[in-house]
Every structure is written in C-alpha cells, then in structure tokens.
Design a protein around this motif. Structure first.
Motif, short mmCIF file in Angstrom:
data_model
loop_
_atom_site.label_atom_id
_atom_site.label_comp_id
_atom_site.label_asym_id
_atom_site.label_seq_id
_atom_site.Cartn_x
_atom_site.Cartn_y
_atom_site.Cartn_z
N VAL A 195 0.90 -1.03 -0.02
CA VAL A 195 -0.09 -0.09 0.16
C VAL A 195 0.89 1.33 -0.07
N GLU A 196 1.95 1.05 0.95
CA GLU A 196 2.80 2.33 0.93
C GLU A 196 3.59 2.64 -0.37
N ILE A 197 3.97 1.52 -0.91
CA ILE A 197 4.55 1.74 -2.35
C ILE A 197 3.61 2.29 -3.53
N VAL A 198 2.42 1.83 -3.37
CA VAL A 198 1.46 2.24 -4.36
C VAL A 198 1.11 3.72 -4.24
N SER A 199 1.11 4.13 -2.94
CA SER A 199 0.76 5.38 -2.53
C SER A 199 1.81 6.31 -3.07
N LEU A 200 3.01 5.90 -2.75
CA LEU A 200 4.09 6.62 -3.12
C LEU A 200 4.43 6.88 -4.67
N ARG A 201 4.02 5.84 -5.32
CA ARG A 201 4.29 5.93 -6.67
C ARG A 201 3.25 6.53 -7.46
N THR A 202 2.07 6.34 -7.02
CA THR A 202 0.81 7.45 -7.68
C THR A 202 0.45 8.79 -6.88
N GLY A 203 1.16 9.03 -5.71
CA GLY A 203 0.78 10.35 -5.02
C GLY A 203 -0.56 10.49 -4.59
N ILE A 204 -1.23 9.29 -4.62
CA ILE A 204 -2.57 9.06 -3.86
C ILE A 204 -2.38 8.84 -2.23
N PRO A 205 -3.18 9.43 -1.47
CA PRO A 205 -2.92 9.11 0.07
C PRO A 205 -2.95 7.65 0.35
N LYS A 206 -2.14 7.24 1.27
CA LYS A 206 -2.27 5.92 1.76
C LYS A 206 -3.74 5.19 1.97
N ASP A 207 -4.49 6.20 2.81
CA ASP A 207 -5.71 5.59 3.40
C ASP A 207 -6.78 5.46 2.15
N GLU A 208 -6.56 6.15 1.19
CA GLU A 208 -7.32 5.81 -0.18
C GLU A 208 -7.03 4.88 -0.86
N VAL A 209 -5.59 4.36 -0.71
CA VAL A 209 -5.39 3.24 -1.37
C VAL A 209 -5.78 1.97 -0.62
N TYR A 210 -5.73 2.32 0.88
CA TYR A 210 -6.27 1.22 1.72
C TYR A 210 -7.55 1.08 1.34
N LYS A 211 -8.44 1.83 1.48
CA LYS A 211 -10.04 1.89 1.26
C LYS A 211 -10.10 0.85 -0.13
N VAL A 212 -9.49 0.91 -1.20
CA VAL A 212 -9.55 0.05 -2.35
C VAL A 212 -9.35 -1.34 -1.95
N VAL A 213 -8.10 -1.45 -1.10
CA VAL A 213 -7.47 -2.82 -0.83
C VAL A 213 -8.57 -3.45 0.14
N LYS A 214 -8.87 -2.75 0.95
CA LYS A 214 -9.98 -3.24 2.18
C LYS A 214 -11.31 -3.77 1.55
N SER A 215 -11.56 -3.22 0.11
CA SER A 215 -12.78 -3.46 -0.51
C SER A 215 -12.70 -4.59 -1.20
N VAL A 216 -11.51 -5.09 -1.56
CA VAL A 216 -11.38 -6.28 -2.24
C VAL A 216 -11.66 -7.49 -1.68
N GLU A 217 -12.41 -8.65 -2.36
CA GLU A 217 -12.86 -9.77 -1.72
C GLU A 217 -12.62 -10.88 -2.88
N ILE A 218 -11.76 -11.64 -2.39
CA ILE A 218 -11.21 -12.77 -3.24
C ILE A 218 -12.30 -13.93 -3.34
N GLY A 219 -12.86 -14.30 -4.38
CA GLY A 219 -14.25 -15.30 -4.40
C GLY A 219 -13.26 -16.68 -4.68
#
Lengths: 434, 530
Positions: B505-529
């Motif tokens: 999450v940290e790496i993605v946030s750093l590379r894209t300039g989008i705040p960490k918590d927003e990246v987290y929000k997406v990651v947390k929304s993921v469900e693997i079926g």
C-alpha cells in the motif's frame, strides 16, 4: 524405484527455485522497492534463429513486469497466483494438468472503484490466458513445466518395435493391437529398453497414422510410427528428439502439402516461436521433411519456371537445387485434378509469413489474391529458415498454382501406393528437404 | 435597513390613450401572458425599489385565486424598498406614463409603464381596484390607497385612502391587483421567471406562494449588492433632435457653449468650441434663440464627431462576479462556478457591459446535446423566450465546447447578462437581443474567458480521476499478490501477510501520489472469491 526418486528430486528442486525467486520479490517489497518480475521476453522479436545450431532460441531481451504498471499489474497478479498454485501442487505431491491449474486459479476478485461501485473481475477467463502465464513462469524460473510435474492432455501416439519402461511397467510398443501408445506428458521419465527399428516416420495426420499402422507399415519397413495429430505437443516433440538423439534413428516427417504442414515440420526441426525457450530440449535438428512436397505433385518443371522469376531476389544459387534429370510428378494430370484443393486466402497469407512477401509477389499471378496479399502482407520478410533454396522451390509452386494437397490424397491413390511406393521411394532416393 | 435614498424625480410626459395600442406590445394579449406579465412588472418594480437604492431586498409574491367561478387572480407583491411619498401614489399608479424612469440610467423596466398597464388590464377584466400600501423610511405613518384609473381622463380615482402609525420600522410597498389570468397555463413560465430572477439576486430573500399552495423560498446568501446605477448626462453619440429641443426649451443656460458642456458627458471647453465651430454657431449665442434648423445642424455635427471619449459606464449596474457566482451557487450548488464582468464597452454611443457566469456539475440540469443551457439576462431581467434568435444563443452555439473539455449533453449552465442604458432588443417582444457586432464580440470574449477556467478545472479533475482510476487498477490486486506470496513463502515463517500488505500500500501510494488511506480503502474493499 528410480523414477519415483527422479520425480521427488524434480519436485524438491522446483520448490526451492520457486521459494528463492519469490523470496527476493517479497524482500524488495519489504524494503519499499517496487515489485517487479524480470524475465526474458517471449515474443517474435526476441526469438533468434541460430544458424549454426539450426534452432529457434530465446533472445537476450528481458521484460520487467511491474505491479505498479497499469498495463502489467494484472499479469503480475496472474503470475504470482499461478506460482502459488503450482507451489501448492508441488508440496502436496500432485500432478496437475494445465487445465487443472486453469480451474484452480480461476476465481473472482471483487472490488470497489473510486465512486464506490462494485466491480467483479476474473483472475483469468480462458485457458489460453492461464497457459500463457504458465509459460511466463517457466521462463521466469528457468524451470520447465514438466520439471514442475505439470501434465497436459496426451496427444501424440507411437507404435513400433520398441520396448519402453514407463513408471513401473514395461511396455512393448509392437503389441498395441489396433491402438497405440499415448506419449505421456513427461517423456523424460520414459526409459528405452529395447529397439529394433531403422527409422522414425512422424505423420501429421492421425487418420493416416492409423491406416499405415493397420497396413503393417512399421513391421514391413522396420519403422517407429508416430503421429502428432496436428500441431505437435511438447511431449511428442521431446519423444522424437530422444529417439533421434539417444537411439540415433533418422527422423522423417510426413505432412500435408500446405503452409500448416510445413510449419509443423519446422516446429519439430527447429522449435516454435512461443516455446523458443524450450528448443534446445525439444527440437530435432536432424528431422527431414519427406513430403508431401509440391514437386511430388507437380514435378520439377513447374519449379524451374518459378525459379527463373526469383533470380532477381536470390541470384544464381537457386538454380543449383534443380536436379537433372528433373523429377517427374507422382500424380498424373487427372489425379491432380481430383485431389488438389484450391488454396484459401488464409493459406496464402500463412505461406507469405513463412517465406516473405517479395517471393509471393513475384509468383502469384491471380490478380485478386495478389492485391489481397499486397494489402495485408506487404513488407513481411519471412522466416530465415524457410528462405533456403529448397523451401523456396517448394513454396514457389504453391504460389504459382495456389493449390494444396492433403496426405490422404496419396492414400486415396492407394494405401499400397503410399506405403509401398511413395514413402519407400522417397527415403531410398533421399528425396527430402533437410 | 434604512438607506439614504436619493430623491426620485417625477414627471408626467404623455397622454394616456396610448395604452390601447400599447397593451399588446406590453404583453397583455391574453390571460396567460397577462398573468405572467403582471407578476413580472410588479417584481421588477419591487427589485428596483430596493437594490437600486442600496437595500437588501425582501420580496414576497403571492398569487391567489380571487373568484370561485371565474379565473380571477389576485397578485400581491411586497417589497422592503424606499416606498413612495403618499402624495404621488395616486399619480404613480393611476395615471399612465407617469414615472420616475424617464431619466437616463439602467433600470429593469423599459418605460416604468408596465405596472400601470397591468393595473388597467386588471381593472378592465375584473373591475376590481388596485390596492397600495406604502411607507418611506423617514415617515412615521403607513399609507393605504384603493385606486382606479379613469381611462378617458387618464386620471386616478381614489376609492379609499387611509394611514396609520408605524409601530415598527417598516418601509416598502405592497401592491395588490386582481386580473383575469390562466394560472394552469402560465405557471411554468412564472415559476421559471422567478427561479431565473433568483439566480441573479442572491442578495434577496424571495418568497413565492402559488395558487396551488406551493411555497418557494429563496434565501439570501450574500450581503453584497450590485453597484447601483448612477444618473448620468447623455452621451453626444446618442443625441437626437427631440432631446436637443427639450434641452433648449427646459434648460436655463446663458450660452450655447454652456448648454453643451452642462448637458452632455464628454464635452468640455475645447470640444464644445470645436463642435460649434464646425456647426457654424456662435458659442455665445443664447440657446433659446437657436432655430430648429440650427439645432438639427448641431445634432448632425455631434453625431459625426469622432473624438468623443467613450460613454461613461457609471449609469450601468452590472451584477458583479461575486453576485453571479453566489446566485448560481444558491440555485444549482455546482461543483464549479466562475464568472467575469467585462470592462465597459459601447455601441452607437450606448455603454454596455457583458457579464458571464458558468456553473458546472452539482444540481445543474443536463443540457441538450448541441449547446449548454443558457440563462439570458438584460438589465438583470431574465429573458425567457425567443432564445433561438438571440445573439448570445448564436455565440454559445458557435463555441466548440469539446475544446473546453465539455462533452455535451453536460451539466452546464452559461449565464449571460448584458446591461446597457439601451439594450438593443430584437422586435417588440423584448425577449431577445439583436446581433450587434460590439455586443457579439464582448459576449464571445466573456464566455471564452470563463470557459478557459472551466477547462482548467475539468482538466485537473480528469487527471485526478485518471490517477485514482490508476490506483484502483493497481490496488485491487494487492490482496491476491499478498496471498500468493504468503502461500509460497509461508505466513509466519517467512513473511507476515499484514506487513506485506502495508508495504505494498505504501509503495502504491508513493508511486501514484494518492494518499495511503485511499489506497487502503480500495485494498480493503477487495474480496477474493472462489
């Protein structure tokens, strides 16, 4: 239990390589570096034809597959997913097929976008996709799927005076009745016990294989008879390679007289573009194209006319391939009329890809086809291994006649003719392309 | 609020019979038009009595059914304006062509005539009188009148009058009149008109009660008033013989030169002398002795003189960028709003100012697919009809909106306000503006100026969205990647899944300039079926 220990060793080795490779990825992540997979590029532009070894090999170009690249992220995920499934199969002593792997890895990832809308995405949709990922893992790890004990559907068949050991069983390939032995997906685990054969005949068409088998061709001519049933799979190629390499048998390939048949031959002989990383193990550089050749159908007079038109491209070298006296065709004018099939546009396109646009343009006289090819294939340079005098002679007739022929046509003239005249004559007179 | 209101000047100017001809022009041709027009006239008078005098308006509009059997409607408009001196009320409401608007400055009403035409129409169709309640800020009493107009004599008839002491500090005017109308067919027009008026009067509280019992309330959102128009002398370009005659007959100047200098803007000592020299008139002549022929000569010279200063724009009252923005915000709550007030310009001697506001997104309704929704105003009055023949429509259509990243249909409104001492209306309807070169060019420049800001906003938004989309397309795979790695490496022994996820999450946030918590929000929304 030698095989079992081979098997065990292969497993252990693959597990170690997998762990080591992916541990370095995890390490990068924990260090805050971006996760990338570095692997050789599996594309035509990075496929090199090694003139000396006469093999298609993987070139030196590498690609970096990064999770942070929008265009690569999905593939990155797929590669890791597939690696984890293969890993699980290895540690659980399983032998998954590529289709198993496809099903085990296929599931849905659901997520929400910036507007909070729910999306669903499959890890992969078709098996084609997961098969490509397996090939990526092979080049990434430098480990072949057979070594990871991944199986595939058996396709190739063999009969002949050959005794093998497979697993714990000894099998006599001359005692298969009307059936044949299916070449197993891990041909390296086969042990050759006993052999009484003088050559190997590989037939593209399963139907022709069966006819020759029932006719007793292999008994009569001391042959090992194999079919690839179309495009050869890896196991069949590896099996043929081992027959050539370990048993020193000459290999003759019999295909349809069309671009697909020619390409099948070249896959046996020098390797394929998609699996160029495997060529060193799979290709059989000694394999010979025994037919059906265009000159067998039309004779060499037709080729001589064509070659005159090509001197501007190839110079005088071409003329040396025309033998004197020139070979007569095996088929009469009437038989030709009955058996020849008109080439489809797709066939012509494929032939241009093999030998190059310049040759095609000089030889095609049908204006409609000429225009069609100009629009689609102008500038295509052809594969170097098909731009040899022998192949140009062969393919030139295809362009001038725009005709193709299936092996079955030779059998229709009489199975006896195919088995007792055509094949033996070709072998005896050395009338093949090497 | 009690503003120091400037004294109004009143003057009767012309006979009343004119009304019969005028009625159609003024828009009282049928019950639908009449009801709409009556509301308009009263509302515009109410606004003129307030914002032009520095008062933040509180306007109340009530339309009610006034007869059980017939289609009679009572229209009441109340304002908190400067009110009227009681002695002029009968004249102001009961004699046609008596008005404070016969002076040169920008006002909403064209002649100040409309309200009286409405009253006359009401009287003709229902026979009911007009009622007026008014008081001025400095007065201690509130005055009440019930009036009728004597059409033949063009005189007010006072039916009832009265007054009472003010027990609170109220000032303003309440006018009630009854007329035959057609509410069901006029209501969309009237609601539109009030909505569009509300767009340009964010400084006003407007309450509107309909005969259906609906209440619309537009609450004041800004305390700033547009600059009130100032009364100015006419510019020599706009002069005509009638005006010159009036100046000659009514003025008290000792010389022609003085008359010119004191009656017009932009004429000083030097200019006056050279004008008179060209006209061949002696500067020291008594103006009263000028013949009509000499006056005409002078008018012609003035019209052709090339070196006047541009007319002053002091007589104009633009809304101002702040008011336009606040108004658009109040009604549409847009995600983007910008406005521009252009510098004053002039056509044929008439000063004008073009203002443009653009609102995008929020509650802005979707436009058609040819051009943005257009809100047209002339001197703060919404123009509702004849949109197709208006020069601003033409300009808005000619602009290639894709160039400004607007993909039509889009939630976009373009507001165009043209204020002038003389708006060049097209035709008698006065609902569309004629194609005047100078106005066309100013409108275009103004729209382009604001549209450029919209483009900057949309481009930034697009980039942000792209960036966020990119983040989603990466972050959605993080859980699968973490899962795969922990399978191969063994959670607990080799690596911890949680730590890997955090780092990714940290790496993605750093590379894209989008705040960490927003990246987290997406990651947390993921469900693997499965």
């Amino acid at each position: 239990m030698a095989i079992s220990s081979v098997d065990k060793y292969a497993r252990q080795k693959s597990i170690e390589i997998l762990r080591k490779k992916f541990a370095s990825i995890a390490k990068r992540i924990l260090e805050g570096k971006r996760p990338v997979l570095i692997m050789p590029k599996r594309v035509l532009s990075n496929t090199i034809y090694d003139m000396k070894k006469k093999l298609l090999l993987l070139g030196p170009e590498m690609k970096r597959r990064s999770l942070l690249d929008v265009n690569e992220a999905r593939k990155f995920m797929q590669t890791l997913l597939m690696a984890s499934i293969i890993y699980e199969a290895l540690v659980n002593d399983e032998y998954p097929t590529i289709r198993d792997l496809y099903y085990r890895g296929k599931h849905t990832i659901s997520y929400r976008d910036i507007l909070g809308r729910l999306h669903h995405e499959n890890t992969w949709d078709e098996q084609r996709e997961s098969d490509a990922v397996i090939r990526d893992i092979e080049v990434f790890l430098g480990v072949l799927r057979e070594e990871m004990l991944i199986l595939s559907k058996e396709k190739g068949k063999v009969v002949g005076n050959l005794v093998i050991r497979s697993g714990d069983d000894v099998i006599d390939l001359s005692k298969m009745g009307h059936g044949a032995y299916a070449i197993e997906p891990t041909p390296d685990l086969i042990e050759f016990k006993d052999i009484d054969a003088e050559f190997v005949l590989v037939v593209e068409k399963d139907a022709v294989f069966q006819q020759l088998h029932r006719y007793g061709f292999w008994k009569k001519y001391k042959a090992i008879l194999i079919t690839s049933a179309g495009q050869p799979d890896r196991a069949t190629r590896r099996f043929v390679r081992r027959l050539s390499e370990e048993l020193k048998l000459p290999i003759y390939i019999l295909t349809d007289a069309d671009p697909y048949g020619w390409y099948i031959y070249s896959v046996f002989k020098i390797g394929s573009i998609t699996l160029s990383y495997e060529s060193e193990r799979l290709a059989t550089p000694n394999a010979k194209f025994i037919g059906v050749s265009m000159t067998d159908i039309f004779g060499e007079e037709e080729a001589a006319k064509n070659i005159k038109k090509l001197t501007s491209i190839f110079g005088k070298d071409l003329k040396n391939v025309l033998s004197k006296p020139r070979k007569k065709p095996y088929l009469s004018e009437k038989e030709r009329k009955n058996y020849i099939i008109k080439a489809k546009k797709k066939d012509v396109e494929r032939a241009v890809e093999l030998v190059g646009y310049d040759v095609a343009d000089k030889l095609i006289s049908n204006p409609e086809i000429k225009k069609y090819i100009r629009q689609r294939k102008m500038g295509v340079s052809g594969y170097p291994w098909f731009r040899t005098p022998e192949w140009i002679k062969e393919i030139s007739i295809f362009f001038s006649k725009l005709a193709k022929l299936e092996i079955e046509a030779m059998a229709s003239k009489g199975l006896k003719f195919l088995a007792d005249t055509y094949i033996p004559t070709k072998i005896e007179t050395g009338d093949w392309i090497d | 609020m009690s503003a120091a209101a400037p004294p109004e000047r009143y003057r009767a100017i012309s006979p009343a019979e004119f009304f019969y001809k005028y009625r159609e022009i003024a828009g009282f041709s049928n019950p639908v038009r009449a009801l709409y027009q009556a509301v308009r006239e009263l509302v515009e008078n109410a606004l003129d009595a307030t914002d032009s005098h520095g008062i933040l308006p509180n306007i109340k509009i009530i339309i009610e059914k006034a007869d059980e059997n017939r289609e009679f409607y009572r229209v009441t408009v109340e304002d908190n304006g400067i009110g009227l001196p009681p002695h002029v009320v009968p004249e102001a409401f009961g004699r046609v062509l008596f008005s404070s608007k016969y002076i040169l400055r920008q006002t909403r009403g064209m002649f100040g005539l409309g309200a009286k035409v409405a009253i006359l129409y009401g009287q003709m169709t229902t026979g009911r009188p007009v009622e007026v309640i008014t008081s001025q800020p400095n007065l201690k009493r509130i005055y009440y009148f019930k009036l009728r107009i004597d059409i033949n004599k063009n005189e007010p008839i006072i039916i009832e009058r009265g007054s009472w002491r003010k027990n609170r500090d109220w000032h303003g005017t309440i006018v009630s009149m009854t007329l035959e109308g057609d509410w069901s067919r006029a209501k969309q027009r009237i609601k539109d008109y009030i909505l569009r008026t509300a767009v340009v009067t964010p400084y006003a509280n407007i309450v509107f009660i309909t005969p259906d019992g609906e209440i619309y309330y537009y609450e004041r959102v800004i305390d700033k008033l547009p600059r009130p128009p100032r009364e100015v002398k006419p510019h020599p370009y706009g002069v005509d013989l009638e005006l010159m005659k009036r100046i000659r007959d009514n003025g008290s100047f000792s010389t022609v030169k003085e008359m010119l200098m004191k009656s017009f803007q932009g004429i000083g000592n030097v200019t006056a002398s050279s004008l008179l020299e060209i006209a061949g008139i002696s500067p020291d002549l008594n103006p009263k002795s000028l013949s009509d022929k000499q006056l005409l000569e002078l008018v012609n010279v003035m019209k052709n003189y090339k070196r006047f200063r541009s007319p002053t724009s002091e007589a104009l009252s633009p809304l101002g960028e702040e008011v336009i923005k606040a108004g658009l915000k109040r009604i549409y709550e847009p995600e983007f709003v910008e406005a521009v007030t252009r510098k004053p310009s002039a056509y044929q001697g008439h000063p004008f100012i073009v203002e443009v506001g653009i609102a995008y997104g929020g509650k802005v309704p979707l436009s058609n697919d040819k051009y943005p929704t257009l809100l047209r105003y002339a001197n703060k009055i919404p123009l509702l009809y004849d949109e197709g023949s208006d020069v601003t429509t033409d300009v808005v259509k000619s602009i290639s909106w894709e160039q400004y990243l607007v993909k039509l249909p889009a939630p976009i409104i373009v507001l165009v306000h043209i204020c002038s001492t003389k708006v060049p209306f097209k035709g008698v309807g006065k609902e569309s503006i004629a194609d005047v070169k100078e106005i066309r060019s100013e409108v275009k420049l103004a729209i382009q100026e604001v549209a450029r800001k919209l483009r900057a906003y949309l481009s930034k938004k697009l980039k942000e969205e792209e960036k966020k989309k990119r983040v989603v397309s990466l972050a959605k795979y993080v859980p699968e990647v973490v899962r795969a790695l922990t399978i191969i490496l063994g959670d607990g022994r080799g690596v911890k899944a949680k730590l890997l996820e955090e780092k990714l999450v940290e790496i993605v946030s750093l590379r894209t300039g989008i705040p960490k918590d927003e990246v987290y929000k997406v990651v947390k929304s993921v469900e693997i079926g499965v």
